[in-house]
Scaffold this motif. Structure first.
Motif, PDB file in Angstrom:
ATOM      1  N   GLY A   1      -6.637   1.662   8.820  1.00 50.44           N
ATOM      2  CA  GLY A   1      -6.550   3.114   8.911  1.00 50.44           C
ATOM      3  C   GLY A   1      -5.943   3.764   7.693  1.00 50.44           C
ATOM      4  N   ILE A   2      -4.792   3.284   7.241  1.00 53.66           N
ATOM      5  CA  ILE A   2      -4.099   3.984   6.160  1.00 53.66           C
ATOM      6  C   ILE A   2      -4.814   3.824   4.825  1.00 53.66           C
ATOM      7  CG2 ILE A   2      -1.893   3.763   7.347  1.00 53.66           C
ATOM      8  CD1 ILE A   2      -1.094   1.656   5.275  1.00 53.66           C
ATOM      9  N   THR A   3      -5.692   2.824   4.714  1.00 57.03           N
ATOM     10  CA  THR A   3      -6.455   2.667   3.473  1.00 57.03           C
ATOM     11  C   THR A   3      -7.782   3.424   3.515  1.00 57.03           C
ATOM     12  OG1 THR A   3      -7.363   0.575   4.313  1.00 57.03           O
ATOM     13  CG2 THR A   3      -5.428   0.453   2.858  1.00 57.03           C
ATOM     14  N   GLY A   4      -8.008   4.183   4.591  1.00 56.75           N
ATOM     15  CA  GLY A   4      -9.213   5.009   4.659  1.00 56.75           C
ATOM     16  C   GLY A   4     -10.468   4.252   4.998  1.00 56.75           C
ATOM     17  N   ASN A   5     -10.345   3.176   5.759  1.00 57.43           N
ATOM     18  CA  ASN A   5     -11.508   2.352   6.099  1.00 57.43           C
ATOM     19  C   ASN A   5     -11.807   2.346   7.589  1.00 57.43           C
ATOM     20  OD1 ASN A   5     -12.326   1.010   3.478  1.00 57.43           O
ATOM     21  ND2 ASN A   5     -10.148   0.517   3.521  1.00 57.43           N
ATOM     22  N   TRP A   6     -11.346   3.367   8.304  1.00 57.60           N
ATOM     23  CA  TRP A   6     -11.507   3.405   9.755  1.00 57.60           C
ATOM     24  C   TRP A   6     -12.765   4.215  10.105  1.00 57.60           C
ATOM     25  CZ3 TRP A   6     -11.697   5.791  14.468  1.00 57.60           C
ATOM     26  CH2 TRP A   6     -11.226   5.063  15.568  1.00 57.60           C
ATOM     27  N   ASP A   7     -13.770   3.542  10.648  1.00 54.20           N
ATOM     28  CA  ASP A   7     -15.062   4.131  11.032  1.00 54.20           C
ATOM     29  C   ASP A   7     -15.736   4.806   9.839  1.00 54.20           C
ATOM     30  OD1 ASP A   7     -17.011   4.367  13.000  1.00 54.20           O
ATOM     31  OD2 ASP A   7     -16.461   6.437  13.450  1.00 54.20           O
ATOM     32  N   THR A   8     -15.753   4.084   8.745  1.00 49.95           N
ATOM     33  CA  THR A   8     -16.377   4.585   7.519  1.00 49.95           C
ATOM     34  C   THR A   8     -17.486   3.634   7.085  1.00 49.95           C
ATOM     35  OG1 THR A   8     -14.807   3.360   6.144  1.00 49.95           O
ATOM     36  CG2 THR A   8     -14.221   5.629   6.738  1.00 49.95           C
ATOM     37  N   PRO A   9     -18.355   4.070   6.182  1.00 47.41           N
ATOM     38  CA  PRO A   9     -19.319   3.129   5.613  1.00 47.41           C
ATOM     39  C   PRO A   9     -18.601   1.942   4.990  1.00 47.41           C
ATOM     40  CG  PRO A   9     -19.913   5.372   5.032  1.00 47.41           C
ATOM     41  CD  PRO A   9     -18.565   5.448   5.677  1.00 47.41           C
ATOM     42  N   ALA A  10     -19.055   0.750   5.321  1.00 43.90           N
ATOM     43  CA  ALA A  10     -18.496  -0.512   4.831  1.00 43.90           C
ATOM     44  C   ALA A  10     -17.095  -0.780   5.353  1.00 43.90           C
ATOM     45  CB  ALA A  10     -18.495  -0.567   3.306  1.00 43.90           C
TER      46      ALA A  10
ATOM     47  N   VAL B   1       0.829  -1.204   0.000  1.00 41.82           N
ATOM     48  CA  VAL B   1       0.000   0.000   0.000  1.00 41.82           C
ATOM     49  C   VAL B   1       0.865   1.256   0.000  1.00 41.82           C
ATOM     50  CG1 VAL B   1      -1.613   1.351   1.407  1.00 41.82           C
ATOM     51  CG2 VAL B   1      -2.019  -1.083   1.052  1.00 41.82           C
ATOM     52  N   ILE B   2       1.920   1.261   0.826  1.00 39.86           N
ATOM     53  CA  ILE B   2       2.785   2.441   0.914  1.00 39.86           C
ATOM     54  C   ILE B   2       3.600   2.623  -0.361  1.00 39.86           C
ATOM     55  CG2 ILE B   2       4.751   3.442   2.132  1.00 39.86           C
ATOM     56  CD1 ILE B   2       3.681   2.112   4.682  1.00 39.86           C
ATOM     57  N   GLU B   3       4.213   1.545  -0.833  1.00 41.11           N
ATOM     58  CA  GLU B   3       5.084   1.646  -2.006  1.00 41.11           C
ATOM     59  C   GLU B   3       4.314   2.080  -3.254  1.00 41.11           C
ATOM     60  OE1 GLU B   3       8.546   1.192  -2.354  1.00 41.11           O
ATOM     61  OE2 GLU B   3       8.309   1.522  -0.191  1.00 41.11           O
ATOM     62  N   ASN B   4       3.063   1.687  -3.346  1.00 45.72           N
ATOM     63  CA  ASN B   4       2.259   2.024  -4.513  1.00 45.72           C
ATOM     64  C   ASN B   4       1.339   3.219  -4.278  1.00 45.72           C
ATOM     65  OD1 ASN B   4       2.647  -0.330  -6.656  1.00 45.72           O
ATOM     66  ND2 ASN B   4       2.639  -1.270  -4.622  1.00 45.72           N
TER      67      ASN B   4
END
Length: 650
Positions: A266-275, A187-190
């Protein structure tokens, strides 16, 4: 199998009245006699108080099973009643590690998956939630997997739902952390991370600043959210007392695995979000009160209403707690006018935020059905006083860290000392220095290890990390010759829940004996076939289970069922030592951060049970009297259990 709950409630062996032992504990006949509840409470209070006066409250140890609604006295009120910290719960082998990890790194118990929102990419990591014990997880899991663009399963074992995966990552047992960190690297490298979340809501920007060392100070860190005192206390080697616990704290980490996954979310933007991954969402009932309300994760709240008559003189568990307090002369409630509430008053207190009594709520629920939690939250946002938001309802709200809904001070942020998702954990930094690190000080071999010694080694705990499991092939290759198989345990059995229900005839008919899954190639090597009883053995002991050939696991790995016992055996322990896989667990190896048991990836050998190597010349496990356990659904003992007992000869 909901019908089986009737067999549990009215089982002929269920204790329906208070009973008192009249013979010594070592007597063959305990001499149980029926007594009244008044005598039971007074006897317990007198004996407890005698122990407390003589030895202090710490002499009393409380034990409770997993959270099946009301049976949680040992979790809450009894430590306060006896003034004893010594309670044993299943938390450390259940939700504990992921709750502790998120508590120190982000926010407590933010490890659940949103149930109503459907993810485009669904990742199911190391679980079988399609047949779990949570009321809504089974249907939700199947629906989400079916509707996702991609469904990824990470599991050493191919489950039924896993067969439908877009990708099945059949990792080797105890390499979860390595895989999670590899995903993070990709995830970080890309540059696949959510840049805004990473910059604003994690401490990642502080980890790449030049000439910036670890944060100083004994209690937390100074960052944007201000200064907050760290209250968490981790176990250290200095906590072990002479002649006390024999556990040695090893570098196998349930906590670190959970931290890596929390970081990935968290770093993929899925922390306490829809789905995404979520913390608990509630109605007006707090999380601690959820025993009164039905599961709210699917967006509806019901009530746990008594639907069968209590047999005999069975007491409601909270009433038992209240009456024991009264017998010991200690107030149960903080209301000086009513220190010992009745059952009805107790229920009214828990639902007080609704503006109704318990009876009124039950009548409304039975008339109108489930409450729509999202609608009740929206009512609050629209100014409707009937809404639940002011009473704590949070269902339907996302990114609550932006709304100030997670922290006690109501400020935006997560509940860590810094207010951020801490990839570099200030809790770990505070308590694991070179001087206090238990492993570093316990074993001098680590002092010269460039991957461990000094600040670099200390930092391996501060950041999510993975190291080979101490009894896995990489760390202990010398054990392979004698113990050629790696044993996994803990998979869900559809008709049982952990140790429960082995005495219920409808369940036992479906699944009469414990099974060990083996790859057919391994079974051929050791000369066993489907349905054979085999011995599973290691340094800690040996047990017997029945071979179940399965190509959904890797050769060299076996999968044993856990928590088996035999209620049909009339003896102490009911034969748990005959097939209980926990008898093989290494008790001196624990997660160094949370003390979770080492329940996976330990070495065993497997060989056929024969008349020559089995007690009573019988490969089938037997009781102390030589009588076989129940092995088939037509055993007449199951019919004896099917006779329901309502009390007083009914």
């Amino acid at each position: 199998m909901p019908q089986s709950s009737l067999q549990a409630a009215y089982h002929p062996d269920r204790v329906l009245y208070p009973m008192k032992r009249t013979n010594p504990k070592d007597a063959p006949d305990p001499g149980w006699v029926r007594i009244t509840w008044d005598e039971a409470y007074s006897t317990m209070a007198e004996n407890y108080q005698e122990l407390i006066d003589k030895y202090g409250g710490e002499t009393i140890m409380m034990m409770s099973g997993t959270s099946r609604c009301w049976c949680m006295g040992a979790y809450g009120v009894f430590p306060l009643l006896f003034q004893s910290p010594n309670r044993v719960t299943p938390y450390q082998v259940c939700k504990g590690p992921r709750h502790f990890a998120t508590l120190m790194q982000s926010s407590y118990a933010f490890s659940w998956q949103a149930t109503v929102d459907k993810p485009r990419v669904m990742v199911r990591w190391g679980g079988s939630t399609e047949m779990s014990n949570y009321d809504d997880s089974c249907r939700m899991t199947v629906d989400s997997a079916k509707e996702a663009d991609a469904f990824i399963t990470v599991d050493p074992r191919l489950s039924n739902l896993g067969r439908e995966s877009t990708i099945w990552q059949h990792l080797y047992p105890q390499t979860d952390g390595a895989l999670a960190l590899s995903w993070i690297h990709v995830v970080i490298e890309n540059k696949l991370y959510d840049e805004l979340f990473v910059k604003r809501w994690t401490d990642a920007p502080f980890l790449v600043c030049e000439e910036m060392g670890p944060t100083p100070g004994p209690m937390g860190a100074k960052m944007q959210a201000g200064f907050f005192q760290t209250m968490t206390r981790l176990v250290c080697e200095s906590d072990l007392k002479e002649d006390g616990s024999p556990f040695r704290l090893m570098c196998w980490d349930a906590i670190q695995n959970s931290r890596a996954l929390d970081t990935l979310v968290g770093i993929t933007g899925n922390w306490d979000t829809p789905a995404g991954n979520r913390g608990g969402t509630t109605s007006f009932l707090r999380t601690i009160d959820v025993n009164f309300g039905g599961n709210v994760n699917m967006g509806g709240m019901g009530l746990n209403v008594q639907c069968v008559e209590r047999p005999g003189e069975v007491e409601y568990d909270p009433v038992f707690n209240i009456k024991l307090h009264e017998a010991m002369g200690r107030p149960f409630s903080d209301d000086p006018k009513n220190p010992y509430p009745t059952e009805e008053e107790y229920c009214d207190w828990f639902v007080r935020a609704s503006g109704m009594t318990w009876k009124q709520m039950v009548e409304k629920f039975q008339k109108d059905g489930w409450w729509d939690c999202k609608a009740m939250t929206l009512k609050s946002l629209e100014g409707d006083p009937e809404g639940w938001l002011d009473a704590g309802g949070t269902w339907g709200l996302y990114r609550r860290y932006q709304l100030g809904m997670l922290r006690p001070d109501k400020k935006p942020g997560l509940t860590t000392p810094t207010g951020k998702l801490e990839i570099w954990s200030t809790v770990m930094e505070t308590f694991y220095t070179d001087e206090t690190d238990p492993l570093y000080n316990a074993d001098e071999k680590y002092h010269d290890d460039p991957d461990y010694a000094g600040v670099e080694g200390h930092a391996r705990d501060i950041l999510p990390d993975w190291r080979p499991a101490p009894l896995g092939r990489a760390a202990a290759p010398e054990m392979e010759a004698e113990y050629p198989f790696i044993c996994n345990t803990g998979r869900r059995i559809p008709v049982y829940f952990h140790s429960e229900h082995r005495q219920l005839p409808w369940c036992r008919e479906q699944w009469p004996v414990p099974r060990i899954e083996m790859h057919p190639a391994d079974a051929e090597k050791v000369g066993v076939k489907q349905g054979d009883w085999v011995w599973i053995e290691n340094e800690n002991g040996k047990i017997r289970q029945v071979v179940d050939l399965y190509e959904g696991i890797e050769p060299g790995v076996v999968n044993c069922e856990h928590q088996w016992w035999y209620p049909e055996l009339n003896q102490m322990g009911h034969g748990f030592e005959l097939s209980g896989v926990n008898c093989l667990v290494y008790r001196d190896v624990r997660d160094r951060h949370s003390a979770s048991s080492y329940l996976r990836a330990y070495p065993v050998k497997v060989y056929k049970a024969t008349p020559e190597n089995s007690p009573f010349n019988n490969p089938v496990p037997c009781g102390e009297d030589g009588k076989e356990i129940i092995t088939a659904g037509n055993d007449p003992r199951l019919k004896e259990w099917a006779v329901l007992n309502y009390g007083e000869g009914e």
